[in-house]
Design a protein around this motif. Structure first.
Motif, mmCIF file in Angstrom:
data_model
loop_
_atom_site.group_PDB
_atom_site.id
_atom_site.type_symbol
_atom_site.label_atom_id
_atom_site.label_comp_id
_atom_site.label_asym_id
_atom_site.label_seq_id
_atom_site.Cartn_x
_atom_site.Cartn_y
_atom_site.Cartn_z
ATOM 1 N N ASN A 146 0.689 -1.376 0.048
ATOM 2 C CA ASN A 146 0.160 -0.079 -0.340
ATOM 3 C C ASN A 146 1.128 0.763 -0.131
ATOM 4 N N GLY A 147 0.608 1.936 -0.471
ATOM 5 C CA GLY A 147 0.917 3.139 -0.613
ATOM 6 C C GLY A 147 2.506 3.241 -1.600
ATOM 7 N N THR A 148 2.937 2.303 -2.226
ATOM 8 C CA THR A 148 4.181 1.850 -2.772
ATOM 9 C C THR A 148 4.014 2.630 -4.593
ATOM 10 N N ALA A 149 5.081 2.889 -5.459
ATOM 11 C CA ALA A 149 4.348 3.240 -6.389
ATOM 12 C C ALA A 149 3.871 2.062 -6.944
ATOM 13 N N MET A 150 4.371 0.955 -6.965
ATOM 14 C CA MET A 150 3.216 -0.196 -7.636
ATOM 15 C C MET A 150 1.861 -0.131 -7.745
ATOM 16 N N HIS A 151 1.864 0.479 -6.298
ATOM 17 C CA HIS A 151 0.191 0.216 -5.688
ATOM 18 C C HIS A 151 -0.414 1.087 -6.670
ATOM 19 N N LEU A 152 0.150 2.646 -6.634
ATOM 20 C CA LEU A 152 -0.413 3.821 -7.525
ATOM 21 C C LEU A 152 -0.448 3.660 -8.816
ATOM 22 N N SER A 153 0.766 2.862 -9.186
ATOM 23 C CA SER A 153 0.361 1.762 -11.308
ATOM 24 C C SER A 153 -0.249 1.575 -11.556
ATOM 25 N N ASP A 168 2.107 6.459 -18.036
ATOM 26 C CA ASP A 168 3.439 6.840 -18.186
ATOM 27 C C ASP A 168 3.898 6.606 -16.777
ATOM 28 N N SER A 169 4.234 5.466 -15.450
ATOM 29 C CA SER A 169 4.260 5.300 -14.761
ATOM 30 C C SER A 169 5.800 4.548 -14.257
ATOM 31 N N THR A 170 6.598 4.989 -13.122
ATOM 32 C CA THR A 170 7.845 4.624 -13.188
ATOM 33 C C THR A 170 7.663 4.335 -11.692
ATOM 34 N N GLY A 171 9.419 3.844 -10.868
ATOM 35 C CA GLY A 171 9.839 3.997 -9.729
ATOM 36 C C GLY A 171 11.153 4.375 -9.647
ATOM 37 N N TRP A 172 10.966 5.691 -9.071
ATOM 38 C CA TRP A 172 11.985 6.787 -8.969
ATOM 39 C C TRP A 172 12.769 6.778 -7.991
ATOM 40 N N PHE A 173 13.863 6.992 -7.523
ATOM 41 C CA PHE A 173 14.754 7.087 -6.052
ATOM 42 C C PHE A 173 15.882 8.573 -6.485
ATOM 43 N N GLY A 174 16.138 10.013 -5.820
ATOM 44 C CA GLY A 174 17.001 10.846 -5.629
ATOM 45 C C GLY A 174 17.703 11.376 -4.739
ATOM 46 N N VAL A 175 18.349 11.835 -4.866
ATOM 47 C CA VAL A 175 19.218 12.902 -3.325
ATOM 48 C C VAL A 175 18.857 14.492 -3.512
ATOM 49 N N ARG A 181 11.142 -14.730 -18.733
ATOM 50 C CA ARG A 181 11.848 -15.676 -20.196
ATOM 51 C C ARG A 181 11.769 -16.694 -20.163
ATOM 52 N N ALA A 182 11.255 -17.563 -18.286
ATOM 53 C CA ALA A 182 11.213 -19.307 -18.529
ATOM 54 C C ALA A 182 9.097 -19.195 -18.746
ATOM 55 N N GLY A 183 8.495 -18.627 -18.721
ATOM 56 C CA GLY A 183 7.376 -18.348 -19.627
ATOM 57 C C GLY A 183 6.164 -18.552 -18.309
ATOM 58 N N LYS A 184 6.642 -18.524 -16.783
ATOM 59 C CA LYS A 184 6.044 -18.735 -15.896
ATOM 60 C C LYS A 184 5.001 -17.426 -15.454
ATOM 61 N N LEU A 185 4.886 -16.541 -15.974
ATOM 62 C CA LEU A 185 4.547 -15.647 -16.271
ATOM 63 C C LEU A 185 4.783 -14.673 -17.542
ATOM 64 N N VAL A 186 3.139 -14.368 -17.748
ATOM 65 C CA VAL A 186 2.741 -13.259 -19.066
ATOM 66 C C VAL A 186 3.096 -12.332 -18.794
ATOM 67 N N ALA A 187 3.829 -11.238 -19.666
ATOM 68 C CA ALA A 187 3.920 -9.995 -19.466
ATOM 69 C C ALA A 187 3.373 -9.646 -20.440
ATOM 70 N N PHE A 188 2.302 -8.578 -20.166
ATOM 71 C CA PHE A 188 0.877 -7.546 -21.024
ATOM 72 C C PHE A 188 1.927 -6.540 -21.368
ATOM 73 N N ALA A 189 2.311 -6.084 -20.228
ATOM 74 C CA ALA A 189 3.124 -4.472 -21.281
ATOM 75 C C ALA A 189 3.817 -4.018 -19.347
ATOM 76 N N VAL A 190 4.637 -3.457 -20.178
ATOM 77 C CA VAL A 190 5.660 -2.332 -19.275
ATOM 78 C C VAL A 190 5.020 -0.322 -19.333
ATOM 79 N N THR A 191 5.145 -0.445 -17.684
ATOM 80 C CA THR A 191 4.022 0.706 -17.047
ATOM 81 C C THR A 191 5.048 1.750 -17.366
ATOM 82 N N SER A 192 6.573 2.236 -18.776
ATOM 83 C CA SER A 192 7.655 3.165 -18.651
ATOM 84 C C SER A 192 6.895 2.925 -20.256
ATOM 85 N N ALA A 193 7.296 4.361 -20.270
ATOM 86 C CA ALA A 193 7.252 5.183 -21.448
ATOM 87 C C ALA A 193 7.156 4.595 -22.886
#
Length: 344
Positions: A181-188, A268-275, A235-247
């Motif tokens: 909850n509250g992570t960038a993945m949640h919001l994405s 367009d949604s990605t996780g990021w971090f900065g100083v 890559r092993a076929g154990k998950l189906v990838a529908f789309a990446v969230t980046s632009a």
């Protein structure tokens, strides 16, 4: 917790940040960046003359922590003083950054914050221990991480369009796991549901790894997770990838379209971090720190190591980073309000 779109060569986030530099300049009222931020007394030319504390708002071993540890040896050498990592996770980054906000504005206490703590938490929490805009001076973005929407192979969809059609046919029955909850993945995930106009049951996990594992096991049909947790399983076929969230598409999964390419234009949604540094940190100090961080991120060996962690180096100017934080804050405030997400 909060970062860019990946592609061979220039990333979409890089171009966006360059455009936002103009907006950052506007924040200074037309003056130069150094003039706008100058605050007496200015430090002497001997900065730094003692160790620098870098408060990392993630636990040891996480991708953000690992990326910074790749940079530290180079920073130690170029700055002539040790940069000491102090891991202070908790409350989506609020614990660590609250320490930075209260520190002297002299450049000797810095914080590594993510999208959540620097842009989203202000809308997620009724009370915050700091003001992410007023209490910090952005130094520069470090790296960004795209996410990927994946599903168990048993799901009756192989493309994003088919997935959306399936979700619309049975509203509120498909669940999607994310990193908490509250992570960038949640919001994405929330942004995806809003733009696709579908109702998904969100299932929070304690990190991306557990969510991916449950999707692999078929405990949940969908997950929105980061690349380190899912790449090998895709890559092993154990998950189906529908789309990446980046632009833009990511080099590690060049065959997987972006959410935008798959039909949701503008996503367009990605996780990021900065100083960041405490507000009032003198401009020459901020400029020196930014220059050394950007130089480290430009090192070919360091860049390759960061990409091996599933992230993309994202060096930016302080002004562009500041403008980006402000634009992302507005974006996530709207998503959070629409989804009625609260963490109190």
């Amino acid at each position: 917790m909060p970062a860019a779109p990946l592609a061979p060569g220039k990333s979409a986030l890089r171009r966006r940040l360059l455009l936002l530099t103009a907006a950052g300049a506007a924040l200074t009222g037309g003056r130069s960046f150094a003039q706008a931020l100058a605050s007496p007394p200015q430090p002497g030319g001997d900065f730094p003359n003692k160790p620098i504390r870098l408060v990392v708002t993630f636990p040891p071993g996480g991708s953000a922590d690992a990326v910074m540890r790749l940079l530290v040896p180079r920073l130690n050498d170029k700055l002539g003083q040790p940069v000491v990592i102090d891991n202070k996770p908790g409350a989506g980054g609020n614990v660590g950054l609250s320490l930075v906000a209260k520190a002297p504005a002299d450049g000797y206490t810095l914080g590594l914050g993510a999208a959540g703590a620097l842009t989203a938490n202000v809308s997620l929490y009724a009370q915050m221990p700091f003001d992410p805009v007023k209490d910090f001076k952005p130094v520069g973005m470090v790296a960004a991480t795209p996410f990927v929407i994946v599903g168990h192979p048993s799901i009756a969809a192989r493309t994003q369009r088919e997935l959306i059609a399936l979700a619309k046919a049975s509203p509120g029955t498909l669940s999607i796991g994310h990193g908490g909850n509250g992570t960038a993945m949640h919001l994405s995930a929330a942004l995806f549901a809003q733009m696709a106009d579908v109702k998904l049951v969100e299932v929070p996990y304690r990190g991306s790894g557990p969510a991916a594992l449950d999707a692999i096991a078929g405990q949940i049909p969908l997950a929105l997770v980061d690349l380190p947790a899912s790449l090998q399983q895709i890559r092993a076929g154990k998950l189906v990838a529908f789309a990446v969230t980046s632009a833009q598409r990511v080099p590690m999964l060049p065959e997987v379209p972006t959410v935008t390419e798959a039909g949701l234009a503008g996503y367009d949604s990605t996780g990021w971090f900065g100083v960041v540094a405490p507000t009032g940190t003198p401009a020459p100090v901020v400029a020196r720190l930014n220059a050394e961080i950007d130089a480290a991120l430009g090192d070919e060996q360091i860049k390759a190591s960061i990409r091996n962690l599933g992230a993309e180096p994202a060096p930016t100017s302080p002004a562009a980073f500041e403008a980006y934080i402000q634009s992302e804050t507005k974006k996530w405030a709207k998503v959070i309000q629409t989804a009625r997400i609260r963490l109190d």
